[in-house]
Design an enzyme around this catalytic site. Structure first.
Site, PDB file in Angstrom:
ATOM      1  N   ASN A  36      -4.638  -6.494   9.843  1.00 56.54           N
ATOM      2  CA  ASN A  36      -5.782  -7.255   9.359  1.00 56.54           C
ATOM      3  C   ASN A  36      -5.395  -8.067   8.130  1.00 56.54           C
ATOM      4  OD1 ASN A  36      -8.414  -8.150   9.187  1.00 56.54           O
ATOM      5  ND2 ASN A  36      -9.087  -6.424   7.934  1.00 56.54           N
ATOM      6  N   HIS A  62       1.349   3.848   8.310  1.00 54.11           N
ATOM      7  CA  HIS A  62       0.422   4.697   9.059  1.00 54.11           C
ATOM      8  C   HIS A  62       1.229   5.716   9.850  1.00 54.11           C
ATOM      9  CE1 HIS A  62      -3.356   2.759   8.169  1.00 54.11           C
ATOM     10  NE2 HIS A  62      -2.841   1.580   8.425  1.00 54.11           N
ATOM     11  N   ASP A  81       2.406  -6.837   2.488  1.00 49.69           N
ATOM     12  CA  ASP A  81       1.215  -6.073   2.888  1.00 49.69           C
ATOM     13  C   ASP A  81       1.646  -4.780   3.582  1.00 49.69           C
ATOM     14  OD1 ASP A  81      -1.369  -5.239   3.209  1.00 49.69           O
ATOM     15  OD2 ASP A  81      -1.977  -6.848   4.575  1.00 49.69           O
ATOM     16  N   ARG A 140      -0.135   4.440  -0.540  1.00 54.82           N
ATOM     17  CA  ARG A 140      -0.857   5.601   0.018  1.00 54.82           C
ATOM     18  C   ARG A 140      -0.993   6.802  -0.916  1.00 54.82           C
ATOM     19  NH1 ARG A 140      -2.938   2.209   3.089  1.00 54.82           N
ATOM     20  NH2 ARG A 140      -2.043   1.741   5.107  1.00 54.82           N
ATOM     21  N   HIS A 170      -9.165 -10.251  -0.809  1.00 53.68           N
ATOM     22  CA  HIS A 170      -8.995 -10.033   0.642  1.00 53.68           C
ATOM     23  C   HIS A 170     -10.144 -10.803   1.286  1.00 53.68           C
ATOM     24  CE1 HIS A 170      -8.711  -7.231   4.304  1.00 53.68           C
ATOM     25  NE2 HIS A 170      -9.879  -7.834   4.461  1.00 53.68           N
ATOM     26  N   HIS A 188       0.878  -1.173   0.000  1.00 53.55           N
ATOM     27  CA  HIS A 188       0.000   0.000   0.000  1.00 53.55           C
ATOM     28  C   HIS A 188       0.909   1.215   0.000  1.00 53.55           C
ATOM     29  CE1 HIS A 188      -3.627  -2.397   0.912  1.00 53.55           C
ATOM     30  NE2 HIS A 188      -2.777  -3.163   1.574  1.00 53.55           N
ATOM     31  N   ASN A 228      -6.442   0.753  -2.879  1.00 52.78           N
ATOM     32  CA  ASN A 228      -7.291   1.389  -1.853  1.00 52.78           C
ATOM     33  C   ASN A 228      -6.717   2.720  -1.381  1.00 52.78           C
ATOM     34  OD1 ASN A 228      -5.176   0.112  -0.504  1.00 52.78           O
ATOM     35  ND2 ASN A 228      -6.366  -0.183   1.356  1.00 52.78           N
TER      36      ASN A 228
HETATM   37 ZN    ZN Z   1      -6.105  -7.089   2.705  1.00 56.36          ZN
END
Ligand code: ZN
Lengths: 322, 448
Positions: free
Chosen positions: B277, B308, B304, B66, B178, B64, B96
């Site tokens: 998660n 943050h 993954d 961002r 997912h 990710h 995402n």
């Molecule tokens: Zn996921």
């Protein structure tokens, strides 16, 4: 044995001798509460903040009274976690407390681990007054005190904790504390209210009320919250009362000298009938009185540890010429 | 352009079934030649990589980055640099972001950032990851999307998932699922078990993942489409995938280093860096993941990587967003917890971190065969070092591994024939005084 911990975050890992140190100290403060003048000057000059992020009149009053009886300076801070953005308040509050150089913080919070979070951010001692569904150590200690008062000894006694174990911090702290003092613990409640692998804490688990209470010396009854119906844990409060509610008929099937406890507030007619709550087997009001003495003991013992930590301070002051 | 010779290293290339001491010549962005005897001219950089492993550049198929939206936490550029720091030469970026990568223009935006390493966009399965309308998968694939995923959340409707599998199959790209049943997750924040009971944190049962894995495997069987399951974390999921593969269903899956290194017991400190998660699972799950990695049930290790900010993570445990950074510790954790412990061989590790994820995504990586893209990772498998917060190049520092001692890490990363990361002090340019490598076994020295 001496109490050497700076914080009281839970009873997990707290040893028998440490718990006895608290209970013995509490016994002395309990005598003070029977005197005409119920106040001692022990903690003059010590500042304690009561941080209540979750409403709890009883626990807050009990702590406040304990602090006042010890002559500490107290501040109260209450905030509903729902009215502010979750997360931000605790961090900001911690920073403010640190700036105010407070000696001790009593915290009640809906998030498990919130007291641990505070210990990372402030210098003072932290007392967990209930965090999420994690622990409520002062409640368990006052329960232990009350059992000892009623039965003389805890070792080998059979204690049944009844109700919503899943959401209960009181149950968790009680299991740790009771096990440390050698009691035999049984947990009883609907299967939807049993947290995963709870038996590994050292307790017998059953959904059969009769089996759980037949030879119990103590039955500690937990509060059933209405909101659990919405979570789909229970079909109805009526069905709960039918299977797990304690009334006079059920008490009659227990040992004649069984001790009935409840951490309050009671849903009369759901988990406990009014006649049993007010009956002669009930020690519910003793729990309330003892709560003040036990909290005085905890505050006193933690402040002593903190005072020792501060012994070096005069030297620091001397260095800066004060 | 400069040529590079990597000399004296142990070349591990599962694609060509190679594990031998072979020199490598890189020229014109390609692997030009294996073996000795390459004439060294003025344009050739000779790097002595004795004691180190030379592998195809690592491929992290689940990150990710961002950007767009949360550039304060990571950008495509900073994420790429962090990945290079971890020995990775290609990443697949999840869609995402804010906004969601669900149009060809956004796919091109991600693809055209011009970063140090290859960044492959994954596009959303449904518009806005809303779970209702399929994205224009043909146009997205043409723009460069290598796969489709609504990662971060599941595709809740089984019908939408079925259609997505059918449609993606026509376009020739895999669906990355997912797998999570949100009803079973509820408001849970950590794995259900003894640890959650003691911590008093709301539990997420393993079934929340497994129910969804089972559903998607059945849909893959129904449709015949290629299904890739993201971040497999439970014993039950491993068993479901193993059985599906035995049945011949076109399913692949990945796990992440935190699912074979940490357990739910690590969450008991309430450190928000352990909130992720799917959640960190039990020791029994960790064992099953390791078996799955060794026996081929699990096809890839992906990070993954989920950056943050400190502000977001420095809160109560259940208020913290899930996710941890991972590109930089992907290789070290794999080497420490799988190779060092004897669970898998070095060759299998390279397969899991390079060859196989490249083949799942159908991207030109994961091989050092002559003529392939000059993406190379050189790593020292024996270097014991301690992870510190300032070691990370990622913009975010939410790693639960800070303070841990790991064994092995990348010392040189080459993307398209260019050095995009080299461990300071590990490689020595011509003319510089060469000091004996004090802290690690692999000693790189460079001669012009
Ligand atoms: Zn996921």
């Amino acid at each position: 044995m001496r109490w050497t911990r700076k914080h009281l975050l839970g009873l997990e890992g707290v040893e028998r001798e440490e718990i006895l140190a608290i209970l013995d100290t509490a016994a002395k403060f309990r005598e003070v509460l029977d005197r005409p003048v119920k106040k001692v000057p022990t903690l003059r000059g010590v500042t304690i903040v009561n941080l209540f992020f979750e409403a709890s009149t009883r626990t807050r009053m009990s702590f406040e009274l304990a602090e006042k009886r010890l002559s500490a300076d107290t501040l109260n801070f209450s905030a509903s976690t729902s009215s502010v953005k979750k997360g931000e308040t605790l961090r900001d509050t911690a920073k403010n407390i640190e700036a105010m150089m407070v000696d001790m913080v009593v915290i009640r919070h809906s998030a498990s681990g919130a007291p641990h979070f505070l210990t990372d951010h402030i210098d003072g001692s932290v007392i967990n007054a209930g965090d999420g569904t994690h622990e409520h150590p002062t409640q368990a200690l006052l329960d232990l005190f009350t059992i000892r008062e009623a039965l003389g000894d805890i070792e080998g006694r059979k204690v049944t904790i009844l109700g919503d174990i899943l959401h209960s911090r009181v149950a968790r702290s009680n299991v740790w504390g009771l096990n440390a003092l050698g009691a035999k613990v049984t947990l009883c409640g609907p299967s939807t209210f049993m947290p995963a692998e709870i038996e590994r804490m050292g307790a017998t688990v059953t959904t059969d009320l009769r089996e759980a209470t037949a030879d119990a010396d103590v039955v500690n009854i937990l509060r059933i919250q209405q909101e659990r119906l919405e979570g789909g844990f229970l079909p109805s409060l009526r069905e709960y009362a039918r299977l797990f509610g304690v009334d006079a008929a059920r008490v009659a099937e227990m040992k004649p000298d069984v001790v009935i406890m409840h951490p309050g507030p009671i849903n009369r007619g759901v988990e406990l009938s009014a006649d049993v709550a007010d009956g002669d087997r009930s020690v519910i009001l003793d729990q309330v009185t003892n709560g003040v003495a036990v909290r005085m003991a905890i505050i006193y013992l933690l402040s002593r540890v903190r005072a020792q930590e501060r012994v070096e301070e005069p030297e620091i002051l001397a260095e800066v010429g004060l | 352009m400069r040529k590079i010779i990597l000399k004296g290293g142990r070349l591990i290339d599962p694609a060509t079934r190679t594990d031998d001491y072979i020199d490598l010549l890189l020229a014109n962005e390609r692997v030009a030649k294996w073996g000795e005897g390459t004439p060294v001219d003025e344009d050739t950089l000779v790097i002595d990589v004795r004691g180190a492993v030379v592998s195809p550049g690592l491929v992290d198929m689940h990150v990710h980055l961002r950007e767009p939206g949360r550039e304060d936490e990571e950008t495509i550029e900073s994420g790429a640099l962090a990945a290079a720091h971890g020995g990775i030469t290609a990443v697949a970026a999840m869609p995402n972001t804010e906004p969601t990568i669900d149009t060809p223009a956004w796919v091109e935006y991600v693809r055209s950032r011009g970063t140090a390493i290859a960044v492959y966009p994954i596009a959303a399965i449904t518009v806005g990851r809303g779970g209702k309308t399929l994205t224009e998968m043909a146009a997205l694939a043409e723009a460069g999307a290598v796969a489709f995923s609504d990662d971060g959340s599941p595709v809740e409707s089984a019908t939408v998932m079925r259609r997505a599998l059918e449609y993606a199959s026509m376009v020739g790209r895999p669906i990355i699922s997912h797998c999570e049943d949100l009803n079973l997750t509820g408001s849970g924040v950590m794995n259900e078990g003894f640890a959650s009971t003691m911590a008093g944190l709301r539990p997420i049962p393993a079934a929340a993942e497994e129910v969804a894995v089972a559903r998607d495997i059945i849909l893959a069987r129904t449709t015949g489409a290629n299904l890739h399951i993201a971040h497999v974390s439970t014993r039950g999921s491993v068993e479901l995938v193993r059985r599906a593969k035995e049945e011949g269903i076109a399913v692949t899956c990945e796990t992440c280093p935190h699912y074979f290194t940490l357990t739910d017991d690590d969450v008991r400190t309430y450190a928000t860096s352990t909130r992720v998660n799917p959640p960190l699972r039990s020791a029994a799950d960790v064992s099953a993941i390791k078996v799955g990695l060794a026996d081929g049930t699990i096809d890839a290790i992906a990070s993954d990587h989920a950056p943050h900010s400190i502000e977001e993570k420095e809160v109560e445990f259940d208020a913290a967003p899930p996710g941890l950074i991972g590109t930089e510790t992907l290789l070290p954790l794999t080497l420490t917890h799988l190779v060092e412990s004897g669970t898998i061989t070095l060759g299998r590790a390279v397969e899991l971190m390079s060859t196989d994820p490249a083949s799942i995504l159908g991207i030109p990586h994961g091989s050092l065969a002559e003529g392939s893209r000059a993406d190379v990772t050189v790593f020292d498998p024996d270097w014991a070092w301690e992870v510190s917060e300032d070691w990370f190049l990622s913009k975010s520092k939410n790693s639960p591994f800070i303070g841990r001692t790991l064994r092995g890490r990348a010392v040189l990363t080459i993307s398209r024939g260019e050095i995009v990361f080299e461990e300071p002090g590990a490689a020595h340019r011509a003319g510089e005084t060469h000091e004996e490598g004090e802290h690690h076994a692999a000693e790189l020295s460079v001669h012009a």
